[in-house]
Design an enzyme around this catalytic site. Sequence first.
Site, mmCIF file in Angstrom:
data_model
loop_
_atom_site.group_PDB
_atom_site.id
_atom_site.type_symbol
_atom_site.label_atom_id
_atom_site.label_comp_id
_atom_site.label_asym_id
_atom_site.label_seq_id
_atom_site.Cartn_x
_atom_site.Cartn_y
_atom_site.Cartn_z
ATOM 1 C CB CYS A 159 8.379 0.972 8.216
ATOM 2 S SG CYS A 159 8.126 2.682 8.673
ATOM 3 N NE ARG A 195 6.896 -3.484 4.318
ATOM 4 C CZ ARG A 195 5.748 -4.116 4.439
ATOM 5 N NH1 ARG A 195 5.380 -4.971 3.531
ATOM 6 N NH2 ARG A 195 4.972 -3.899 5.465
ATOM 7 C CD1 TRP A 239 6.411 6.253 2.924
ATOM 8 C CD2 TRP A 239 4.962 6.268 4.643
ATOM 9 N NE1 TRP A 239 5.296 6.952 2.536
ATOM 10 C CE2 TRP A 239 4.391 6.991 3.567
ATOM 11 C CE3 TRP A 239 4.239 6.161 5.829
ATOM 12 C CZ2 TRP A 239 3.140 7.577 3.641
ATOM 13 C CZ3 TRP A 239 2.992 6.747 5.899
ATOM 14 C CH2 TRP A 239 2.454 7.441 4.809
ATOM 15 C CG ASN A 272 5.988 -1.490 9.622
ATOM 16 O OD1 ASN A 272 5.471 -0.383 9.431
ATOM 17 N ND2 ASN A 272 5.771 -2.532 8.838
ATOM 18 N N GLY A 273 4.806 0.703 12.211
ATOM 19 C CA GLY A 273 3.471 0.892 12.787
ATOM 20 C C GLY A 273 3.382 2.244 13.464
ATOM 21 C CD GLU A 275 -5.637 2.419 -11.196
ATOM 22 O OE1 GLU A 275 -6.161 2.903 -10.183
ATOM 23 O OE2 GLU A 275 -4.490 1.948 -11.220
ATOM 24 C CE LYS A 320 -1.557 3.536 -10.957
ATOM 25 N NZ LYS A 320 -1.959 2.526 -10.067
ATOM 26 C CD GLU A 345 -0.065 5.632 -7.779
ATOM 27 O OE1 GLU A 345 -0.037 5.525 -6.543
ATOM 28 O OE2 GLU A 345 -0.628 4.793 -8.489
ATOM 29 C CG HIS A 356 -23.215 19.112 -13.625
ATOM 30 N ND1 HIS A 356 -24.335 19.900 -13.803
ATOM 31 C CD2 HIS A 356 -23.513 17.911 -14.183
ATOM 32 C CE1 HIS A 356 -25.274 19.195 -14.417
ATOM 33 N NE2 HIS A 356 -24.793 17.981 -14.662
ATOM 34 C CE LYS A 395 2.938 -2.643 -4.784
ATOM 35 N NZ LYS A 395 2.184 -2.113 -5.944
HETATM 36 C C1 G6P Z 1 -0.990 2.253 -1.461
HETATM 37 C C2 G6P Z 1 -0.313 1.961 -2.773
HETATM 38 C C3 G6P Z 1 -1.358 1.830 -3.877
HETATM 39 C C4 G6P Z 1 -2.392 0.780 -3.503
HETATM 40 C C5 G6P Z 1 -3.020 1.061 -2.147
HETATM 41 C C6 G6P Z 1 -3.831 -0.120 -1.646
HETATM 42 O O1 G6P Z 1 -1.553 3.513 -1.498
HETATM 43 O O2 G6P Z 1 0.618 2.983 -3.094
HETATM 44 O O3 G6P Z 1 -0.713 1.453 -5.076
HETATM 45 O O4 G6P Z 1 -3.386 0.744 -4.476
HETATM 46 O O5 G6P Z 1 -1.996 1.275 -1.172
HETATM 47 O O6 G6P Z 1 -2.959 -1.201 -1.456
HETATM 48 P P1 G6P Z 1 -3.393 -2.706 -1.366
HETATM 49 O O7 G6P Z 1 -2.119 -3.444 -1.096
HETATM 50 O O8 G6P Z 1 -4.370 -2.808 -0.247
HETATM 51 O O9 G6P Z 1 -3.990 -3.077 -2.677
#
Ligand code: G6P
Length: 609
Positions: free
Chosen positions: A2, A27, A75, A99-100, A484, A488, A491, A507, A604
């Site tokens: 948000c 956001r 969001w 927001n929250g 990672e 990527k 997502e 396994h 984000k």
């Molecule tokens: C969200 C984002 C990710 C990020 C994670 C942690 O899930 O979509 O891209 O890695 O938060 O965010 P931070 O700001 O704490 O690195």
Amino acid sequence: MCGIVGYVGEKNAQDFLISGLKRLEYRGYDSSGIVTLDKNGKTTCLKSKGKIAGLEAKISKNKRSDSIGIGHTRWATHGEPSERNAHPHRSGKIYLVHNGIIENYKVLKTKLEKFHKFTSDTDSEVLTALIDHFYLDGEYPLTNAVVQALKLIHGTYGIAVVSELNPNEIVVARSGSPLVIGIGHGETLIASDASALIGHTRKAIYLNDGEVATITAKSVEIKTLDSQPVSAKVETIKTDLTAIQKGGYDHFLLKEIMEQPTSLTETLRGRIDLNEKTVHLGGPNLSEKELKAIKHVIIVGCGTAYNAGLLASYYIEQFTNDITIEPVMASEYRYRHAHVPDHSVALIVSQSGETADTLACLRDLKSQGVKTIGIVNAIGSTIAREVDGGTYIHVGPEISVASTKAFTSQAVAMIMFGLTIAEAKGIKNSFIAPYVDDIAKLPNEIDNLLQSLQETIKTLAEQYKKYDHAIYLGRDVAYPTALEGALKLKEISYIDANAYPTGELKHGPLALIDDRFFEFILLPEDGLYDKSISGVQEVLARGGHIIVVTDSTDFSLPVENTVFITTKLKLLTPILMNLVSQLFAYYITTAKGLNVDQPRNLAKSVTVE
Ligand code: G6P
């Protein structure tokens, strides 16, 4: 999670609100809305489901010259994305954006139903009705009504509230969700993230948890919930407009991937001494004696930040056998009853510096007396302000939801922290020097890789975009890199991608191999190269559709595709391999025609639990 904006001044409020919301769209982007008030308190409230562009179209048909208003991009937490659930919410004469999460909203809602007819499924409307309940149609000052209501709330909030009865004032408050107040000439702006303020003012006040501010065009009065006056510290926003624009790229994600040679250079600036072959991190605020005493390092993060911590842990444990490293996912760790050994320090890793789970761990560890060190990007963010010391990674704003440049710099910053401990513990410089050399070479190596492999990876992505499933494999340091890479891909492209240590194939994961899957195998030429080759063989023997990424010139197995990395690095090659994964995920996603920068269902900065 948000985004909130607000404006009070002399200019057109709609203009700032919409431009601010566009900056904050990363956001949250399932619905949005604004309310503006004219000089007599007449309101115009516009809402739209979906991207901000929908709201913008509505505004262009409902232009107003109002010079006060608040806005929100959502969001969804409570209630599906819809106009009905979009903010601002209204009760009586007041409007609120939030927001929250209000955790006790159900109890409050039951009590308030007698006074207010609820029209949404949100917890935020409950807070609106509660404030309205204390406001008594203006008999009580709005700020006092907000304070009374917030005292009954459990949960997190960043809020902005306006009233039809006083179209000169916005009341804002925060607890757990960020709020920044921008001080302009004859105007005051608010936002949940300083990026919305860039280009309007450089002067900003970051509200602290438990503070409420009453804002007019020319004044900001801050108090605590206990009515204690707060003298605000005005800080300078250093970010430029160019840092939050696409700069000629089609997407922020590609811009941020391609920026890594320079963003990593910023992380390293002034922190590497190539003559002495040492690293110098001032920010952690740890004396030589304190560094020497460290026995245990906990690394806390979520998502990509966790993966960066896991990767760094594989390196740090190579530096000295005198410490143990424990990388943990914040959302799990905060509810575990983990024993924290004596002489522990905690690295708190977060790009945004606002992630709720990471922040909760930070507070918990601090309360146990553990020294906390931030590995943070966003300057002035909550985590950056609450840690005992820290190293900013300085990569500039990262706007695409999928994190790329932050990962690389977080990993390297933590590796440097590990080297700092090793130096303090008297590890021989001849052991440390090759790592320092590799780190110093990394920006240039990244640049070479991006320039030389971009087209190859684009072609590869076309070939694999048809798959619904992917397996990423790697061993040792290449395992967190594989994790990672899979994160990527899933997502942004929505391909079901999972990562396994290559040695774990037998396994379980081997059972998956069929024509619905492709396999993305990271194969650095390290001490485990021959063993990892066996993993490739095992997949090959079962008809796998394999892409191998390797720096070995010897590799010659008949896999579908091999991406050869030419590099002078030896120790940090997996970090380079991750760039291949980043580009691959980007190009598959564009080839599928999906929204690269704002993937569905995600946000984000996750400031709710
Ligand atoms: C969200 C984002 C990710 C990020 C994670 C942690 O899930 O979509 O891209 O890695 O938060 O965010 P931070 O700001 O704490 O690195």
